[in-house]
Design a protein around this motif. Structure first.
Motif, PDB file in Angstrom:
ATOM      1  N   THR A  14       2.308   2.422  -6.512  1.00 27.14           N
ATOM      2  CA  THR A  14       1.255   2.671  -5.537  1.00 27.14           C
ATOM      3  C   THR A  14       0.453   1.414  -5.227  1.00 27.14           C
ATOM      4  OG1 THR A  14      -0.244   3.353  -7.316  1.00 27.14           O
ATOM      5  CG2 THR A  14       1.034   5.084  -6.227  1.00 27.14           C
ATOM      6  N   GLU A  15       0.581   0.374  -6.060  1.00 28.14           N
ATOM      7  CA  GLU A  15      -0.088  -0.902  -5.794  1.00 28.14           C
ATOM      8  C   GLU A  15       0.852  -1.775  -4.979  1.00 28.14           C
ATOM      9  OE1 GLU A  15      -3.106  -1.698  -6.493  1.00 28.14           O
ATOM     10  OE2 GLU A  15      -3.666  -0.021  -7.777  1.00 28.14           O
ATOM     11  N   LEU A  16       0.500  -1.996  -3.732  1.00 32.24           N
ATOM     12  CA  LEU A  16       1.399  -2.757  -2.860  1.00 32.24           C
ATOM     13  C   LEU A  16       1.327  -4.250  -3.102  1.00 32.24           C
ATOM     14  CD1 LEU A  16       1.710  -0.069  -1.390  1.00 32.24           C
ATOM     15  CD2 LEU A  16       1.638  -1.319   0.750  1.00 32.24           C
ATOM     16  N   PHE A  17       0.224  -4.733  -3.713  1.00 31.71           N
ATOM     17  CA  PHE A  17       0.041  -6.173  -3.848  1.00 31.71           C
ATOM     18  C   PHE A  17      -0.091  -6.549  -5.314  1.00 31.71           C
ATOM     19  CE2 PHE A  17      -1.487  -4.948   0.280  1.00 31.71           C
ATOM     20  CZ  PHE A  17      -0.903  -5.882   1.106  1.00 31.71           C
ATOM     21  N   ALA A  18       0.463  -7.718  -5.649  1.00 33.77           N
ATOM     22  CA  ALA A  18       0.413  -8.209  -7.021  1.00 33.77           C
ATOM     23  C   ALA A  18      -0.994  -8.714  -7.306  1.00 33.77           C
ATOM     24  CB  ALA A  18       1.419  -9.345  -7.227  1.00 33.77           C
ATOM     25  N   GLU A  19      -1.701  -8.025  -8.194  1.00 30.85           N
ATOM     26  CA  GLU A  19      -3.052  -8.440  -8.527  1.00 30.85           C
ATOM     27  C   GLU A  19      -3.452  -7.772  -9.830  1.00 30.85           C
ATOM     28  OE1 GLU A  19      -5.332  -7.120  -5.264  1.00 30.85           O
ATOM     29  OE2 GLU A  19      -5.302  -5.022  -5.853  1.00 30.85           O
ATOM     30  N   SER A  20      -4.409  -8.365 -10.492  1.00 33.85           N
ATOM     31  CA  SER A  20      -4.975  -7.769 -11.692  1.00 33.85           C
ATOM     32  C   SER A  20      -6.446  -7.506 -11.439  1.00 33.85           C
ATOM     33  CB  SER A  20      -4.816  -8.729 -12.886  1.00 33.85           C
ATOM     34  OG  SER A  20      -5.562  -9.913 -12.638  1.00 33.85           O
ATOM     35  N   VAL A  53      -6.435   3.229  -0.322  1.00 34.99           N
ATOM     36  CA  VAL A  53      -6.781   1.901  -0.840  1.00 34.99           C
ATOM     37  C   VAL A  53      -5.719   0.887  -0.431  1.00 34.99           C
ATOM     38  CG1 VAL A  53      -7.049   0.535  -2.941  1.00 34.99           C
ATOM     39  CG2 VAL A  53      -8.160   2.772  -2.758  1.00 34.99           C
ATOM     40  N   ALA A  54      -4.448   1.281  -0.582  1.00 36.42           N
ATOM     41  CA  ALA A  54      -3.364   0.383  -0.174  1.00 36.42           C
ATOM     42  C   ALA A  54      -3.412   0.117   1.327  1.00 36.42           C
ATOM     43  CB  ALA A  54      -2.018   0.986  -0.561  1.00 36.42           C
ATOM     44  N   ALA A  55      -3.798   1.127   2.115  1.00 36.70           N
ATOM     45  CA  ALA A  55      -3.891   0.937   3.566  1.00 36.70           C
ATOM     46  C   ALA A  55      -4.979  -0.073   3.908  1.00 36.70           C
ATOM     47  CB  ALA A  55      -4.166   2.271   4.251  1.00 36.70           C
ATOM     48  N   VAL A  56      -6.107  -0.018   3.184  1.00 43.53           N
ATOM     49  CA  VAL A  56      -7.179  -1.001   3.402  1.00 43.53           C
ATOM     50  C   VAL A  56      -6.662  -2.404   3.149  1.00 43.53           C
ATOM     51  CG1 VAL A  56      -9.382  -1.837   2.507  1.00 43.53           C
ATOM     52  CG2 VAL A  56      -9.054   0.607   2.934  1.00 43.53           C
ATOM     53  N   PHE A 102     -13.496  11.035  -2.334  1.00 41.76           N
ATOM     54  CA  PHE A 102     -12.106  11.342  -2.689  1.00 41.76           C
ATOM     55  C   PHE A 102     -11.696  10.684  -4.003  1.00 41.76           C
ATOM     56  CE2 PHE A 102     -12.067  12.332   1.800  1.00 41.76           C
ATOM     57  CZ  PHE A 102     -11.318  13.488   1.835  1.00 41.76           C
ATOM     58  N   GLY A 103     -12.599  10.656  -4.964  1.00 37.12           N
ATOM     59  CA  GLY A 103     -12.216  10.233  -6.304  1.00 37.12           C
ATOM     60  C   GLY A 103     -12.135   8.741  -6.510  1.00 37.12           C
ATOM     61  N   LEU A 104     -12.631   7.949  -5.571  1.00 37.71           N
ATOM     62  CA  LEU A 104     -12.638   6.498  -5.778  1.00 37.71           C
ATOM     63  C   LEU A 104     -13.874   6.155  -6.597  1.00 37.71           C
ATOM     64  CD1 LEU A 104     -11.185   3.853  -5.083  1.00 37.71           C
ATOM     65  CD2 LEU A 104     -12.741   3.620  -3.134  1.00 37.71           C
ATOM     66  N   ASP A 105     -13.680   5.704  -7.838  1.00 39.00           N
ATOM     67  CA  ASP A 105     -14.813   5.443  -8.716  1.00 39.00           C
ATOM     68  C   ASP A 105     -15.620   4.258  -8.205  1.00 39.00           C
ATOM     69  OD1 ASP A 105     -13.911   2.864 -10.318  1.00 39.00           O
ATOM     70  OD2 ASP A 105     -12.182   4.204 -10.188  1.00 39.00           O
ATOM     71  N   ALA A 106     -16.833   4.134  -8.733  1.00 41.68           N
ATOM     72  CA  ALA A 106     -17.775   3.133  -8.221  1.00 41.68           C
ATOM     73  C   ALA A 106     -17.249   1.716  -8.378  1.00 41.68           C
ATOM     74  CB  ALA A 106     -19.118   3.282  -8.934  1.00 41.68           C
ATOM     75  N   VAL A 107     -16.584   1.420  -9.499  1.00 46.56           N
ATOM     76  CA  VAL A 107     -16.089   0.056  -9.719  1.00 46.56           C
ATOM     77  C   VAL A 107     -15.028  -0.300  -8.676  1.00 46.56           C
ATOM     78  CG1 VAL A 107     -14.837  -1.438 -11.323  1.00 46.56           C
ATOM     79  CG2 VAL A 107     -16.623   0.096 -12.169  1.00 46.56           C
ATOM     80  N   ARG A 163     -14.532   1.095  -5.820  1.00 50.38           N
ATOM     81  CA  ARG A 163     -15.113   1.094  -4.478  1.00 50.38           C
ATOM     82  C   ARG A 163     -15.813  -0.225  -4.188  1.00 50.38           C
ATOM     83  NH1 ARG A 163     -18.024   5.285  -4.989  1.00 50.38           N
ATOM     84  NH2 ARG A 163     -20.035   4.284  -5.359  1.00 50.38           N
ATOM     85  N   GLU A 164     -16.587  -0.729  -5.172  1.00 51.51           N
ATOM     86  CA  GLU A 164     -17.302  -1.984  -4.934  1.00 51.51           C
ATOM     87  C   GLU A 164     -16.344  -3.168  -4.877  1.00 51.51           C
ATOM     88  OE1 GLU A 164     -20.291  -2.312  -3.980  1.00 51.51           O
ATOM     89  OE2 GLU A 164     -20.742  -0.186  -4.231  1.00 51.51           O
ATOM     90  N   ARG A 165     -15.294  -3.140  -5.676  1.00 49.57           N
ATOM     91  CA  ARG A 165     -14.301  -4.219  -5.591  1.00 49.57           C
ATOM     92  C   ARG A 165     -13.629  -4.211  -4.224  1.00 49.57           C
ATOM     93  NH1 ARG A 165     -11.461  -3.526 -11.531  1.00 49.57           N
ATOM     94  NH2 ARG A 165     -12.989  -4.753 -12.726  1.00 49.57           N
ATOM     95  N   LEU A 166     -13.317  -3.005  -3.727  1.00 51.97           N
ATOM     96  CA  LEU A 166     -12.712  -2.917  -2.406  1.00 51.97           C
ATOM     97  C   LEU A 166     -13.704  -3.380  -1.337  1.00 51.97           C
ATOM     98  CD1 LEU A 166      -9.914  -2.022  -1.470  1.00 51.97           C
ATOM     99  CD2 LEU A 166     -10.849   0.236  -0.996  1.00 51.97           C
ATOM    100  N   SER A 167     -14.980  -3.088  -1.546  1.00 51.26           N
ATOM    101  CA  SER A 167     -16.005  -3.534  -0.604  1.00 51.26           C
ATOM    102  C   SER A 167     -16.094  -5.054  -0.581  1.00 51.26           C
ATOM    103  CB  SER A 167     -17.364  -2.934  -0.979  1.00 51.26           C
ATOM    104  OG  SER A 167     -17.343  -1.526  -0.883  1.00 51.26           O
ATOM    105  N   THR A 168     -16.022  -5.685  -1.769  1.00 52.57           N
ATOM    106  CA  THR A 168     -16.071  -7.151  -1.791  1.00 52.57           C
ATOM    107  C   THR A 168     -14.877  -7.746  -1.054  1.00 52.57           C
ATOM    108  OG1 THR A 168     -14.899  -7.288  -3.910  1.00 52.57           O
ATOM    109  CG2 THR A 168     -17.306  -7.175  -3.989  1.00 52.57           C
ATOM    110  N   GLU A 169     -13.725  -7.056  -1.129  1.00 55.02           N
ATOM    111  CA  GLU A 169     -12.557  -7.572  -0.415  1.00 55.02           C
ATOM    112  C   GLU A 169     -12.761  -7.485   1.092  1.00 55.02           C
ATOM    113  OE1 GLU A 169      -7.702  -7.120  -0.383  1.00 55.02           O
ATOM    114  OE2 GLU A 169      -8.908  -6.327  -2.032  1.00 55.02           O
TER     115      GLU A 169
END
Length: 687
Positions: free
Chosen positions: A341-347, A570-573, A603-608, A610-616
């Motif tokens: 489900t993770e389309l991109f290589a990242e940690s 998340v992957a679509a974003v 929809f179950g996206l936890d705060a951590v 969500r904020e990481r996705l926001s920073t992206e």
């Protein structure tokens, strides 16, 4: 009776009779010049004749393979319409035997897709003094498949083939009727477009003259060139030859099958030349298997063929309508899990530092555009092949296997525990070996798995599940070409199943065949949304091919009811933001990505996360604004995740998100790093 259809009724002869010579028309009655056998193509019954004191003849309906067919009124039973089917020539013993067999077998058969036989009567012919036999059967109003096909014409007068979904529906009903006959040890022998009528919304087999018992080695065999299986002439009819006739009928209905009685009497045309084959590969594969020259390689039963044809029909309708048509498979379980489900290589660390490398920039001066692959971790994540292979659907346990009940109690056992438990099985069996093979693959014990697979292939080489696991094992060890061959063989055998197409999509992806991978992933996803891994796979290959829009569309088509909905969004974003050429307009994708992040709060996206996705999102927007790219002019009052869409507003937004992440951090070192990052992004202020 057209002259071109007049032949001697004696089975050993079959010479043309009653043909014209010069200006003289052919005789409708006479004797065969080859064998001397009498022939007659004149109806023996006329309107008003009463047969058996009960059936009043209205007139001729048609001329069938065994004689004239009449419409009559049953004066003894509510004046219902019936059909009287007579013999072409009662002097022919084979024809008489066929009529007798029809009377003996079919009066007991009742099926909604088979014409009902009411009676068998005899009538004295006043001209010849012979006692003629007639079968009394149900009158079925409607058109034959032949008439339906011939009525479809293009504006220039050429035949317009039936839609493939309509033909498949006819085929399924025909197979249900044949399956009923087979269950009573009967063979139909002569299915074709002439012998089935669409009556309202139902298909009915109407000509039962060729029906025979499976163990009958003496009766004459009736069939039609172009439909009859090639082995019938030597070894006789069988269930496999009946299924062959259905496939040939489907071919005749769905494309302009020129030469099906001669050039292609025992084969199909090259699929490259037939549009319906190019468009619907599964339909082509179904016909190929059902018409295999080796009867043993065809479908094992009418039920099996009907199940696969139904799967093909679901696929065709889903592609045409854009609406999925899922169904529970009798051969495979659902996919075990969705592994990629993770389309991109990242940690997690990559996400945390995303944008930190940009550092503090002074407001105002533009910087060079960010190259393709923004930020860290922009490369597509490689597939975890062992996990992906073992996440493919698992073949269902054969209920006839002696260990089926024993294995049902071991479903939840871990692989190591399972291998120990299998030693207590009542007796060795194929299912036992297959379960052991899977457990060995899950444990990564490849040498043991290889030995088990070799043993299975030696004892069960004809078992499709062994072929399937050969593909799984090959995929686990990275032998992609052999894996593809194995899965392709399963697709040939079961063209209506999604599982082999999903497996072939994985093989095509790792082999770099992106077009093939996209086709198979798309086929599975369009038909059955329960295979969510197909949506992620389709997105991966679309991104790899540079089709960002197609990738996002695939990910955003995962329904809210799926447990993978959040991961897909998340992957679509990220698909909207990463691997972008410098000159590609970013504004619409930024807006859509921000809207998705906001929508994911419920929809179950936890705060951590969500904020990481926001920073992206905010970091990508900051790069875009500073790059001076077309459409990246700041200002205008636009907001992105609550931040103004200019350098100052985006820096405040990034600072805010990193401070939230710092409060949520579990480790002190991580918290300090996030606070420092927030400070670096904060714009210069007087306070």
């Amino acid at each position: 009776m057209p002259e071109r259809k007049r032949f001697c009724s004696r089975s050993e002869c079959g010479a043309p009779v009653g043909r014209s010579r010069g200006d003289r028309p052919g005789r409708t009655e006479g004797f065969c010049t080859s064998c001397g056998h009498p022939y007659s193509f004149v109806p023996k019954l006329r309107a008003g004749d009463v047969v058996h004191g009960q059936y009043e003849v209205a007139g001729c309906l048609a001329h069938g393979g065994l004689g004239w067919v009449y419409l009559a009124v049953d004066r003894a039973v509510s004046d219902r319409w019936v059909v009287l089917k007579g013999l072409l020539d009662t002097g022919d013993q084979d024809a008489m035997a066929a009529a007798i067999s029809e009377r003996r077998f079919l009066a007991e058969i009742e099926h909604s897709n088979i014409v009902r036989i009411y009676n068998f009567v005899e009538h004295l012919d006043p001209r010849t003094g012979s006692l003629d036999g007639y079968i009394v059967m149900e009158y079925v109003g409607g058109k034959s498949l032949k008439e339906i096909a011939n009525d479809r014409r293009t504006p220039d007068g050429r035949r317009d083939p039936l839609p493939v979904e309509q033909a498949c529906a006819y085929g399924i009903e025909a197979l249900e009727a044949l399956g009923h006959l087979h269950s009573r040890n009967l063979l139909y022998c002569d299915f074709k477009v002439d012998n089935a009528i669409q009556s309202e919304d139902q298909l009915k087999l109407i000509d039962m003259g060729a029906v025979r018992r499976m163990d009958d080695d003496e009766s004459a065999i009736y069939g039609t060139v172009g439909y009859q299986a090639p082995e019938v002439a030597e070894v006789g009819p069988s269930v496999a030859s009946d299924l062959y006739t259905v496939a040939r009928t489907l071919a005749v209905l769905t494309f302009d099958f020129q030469g099906y009685t001669n050039v292609f009497a025992d084969s199909l045309p090259d699929p490259e030349h037939i549009e319906v084959f190019r468009r619907y590969e599964s339909f082509y594969r179904l016909l190929v298997r059902a018409t295999d020259p080796d009867p043993a390689r065809r479908f094992a039963s009418a039920q099996e063929m009907a199940e696969q044809l139904t799967g093909v029909l679901r696929e065709v309708v889903a592609l045409q309508s854009g609406r999925p048509r899922p169904a529970l498979s009798t051969l495979f379980g659902t996919e075990v899990r969705v592994t990629d489900t993770e389309l991109f290589a990242e940690s997690a660390e990559d996400v945390s530092v995303l944008g930190a490398r940009r550092g503090r920039r002074a407001a105002g001066p533009a910087v060079p555009p960010v190259p393709e692959g923004r930020g860290l971790g922009a490369a597509l994540a490689p597939l975890d092949l062992p996990a992906t292979a073992l996440a493919l659907p698992v073949p269902r346990v054969d209920p006839a296997d002696p260990n089926a009940g024993f294995l049902a109690g071991l479903v939840a056992a871990a692989p190591a525990e399972l291998l120990v438990a299998l030693q207590a099985a009542p007796a060795p069996s194929p299912e036992l070996w297959l379960r052991a093979l899977r457990a060995q693959l899950e444990l990564g014990d490849l040498p043991a798995a290889g030995r088990t697979l070799v043993a299975l292939e030696e004892h069960r080489a004809d078992d499709w599940r062994v072929v399937w696991y050969r593909g799984v094992a090959s995929l686990v060890v990275g032998d992609f070409a052999h894996a593809a061959l194995a899965f392709d063989a399963v697709y040939d055998a079961f063209p209506g199943e999604p599982a082999p197409k999903l497996a072939l999509a994985v093989c095509a992806e790792v082999l770099g065949q992106l077009d093939n991978a996209a086709e198979y992933y798309g086929l599975v996803w369009a038909t059955d949304p329960n295979f969510v891994s197909a949506a992620f796979g389709l997105a991966r290959v679309r991104l790899a091919a540079g089709d960002r829009t197609g990738a996002v569309r695939a990910l955003e088509s995962v329904p809210e009811t799926s447990i993978h909905y959040t991961a897909a969004r998340v992957a679509a974003v990220r698909a909207r933001l990463r691997r972008r050429p410098a000159d590609e307009p970013l504004g619409p994708d930024l807006t859509a990505a921000a809207a998705q992040v906001s929508a994911l709060r419920g929809f179950g996206l936890d705060a951590v996360r969500r904020e990481r996705l926001s920073t992206e999102v905010l970091g990508t927007a900051l790069d875009w604004v500073l790059s001076g790219s077309p459409g990246a002019a700041p200002g205008g009052g636009a907001l992105l995740l609550g931040s103004e869409l200019d350098e100052r507003g985006l820096r405040f937004g990034l600072e805010r998100s990193y401070r939230v992440l710092a409060r949520l951090a579990q480790r002190g070192e991580e918290r300090i790093e996030l606070v420092e990052r927030a400070n670096r992004f904060r714009p210069r202020t007087w306070v």
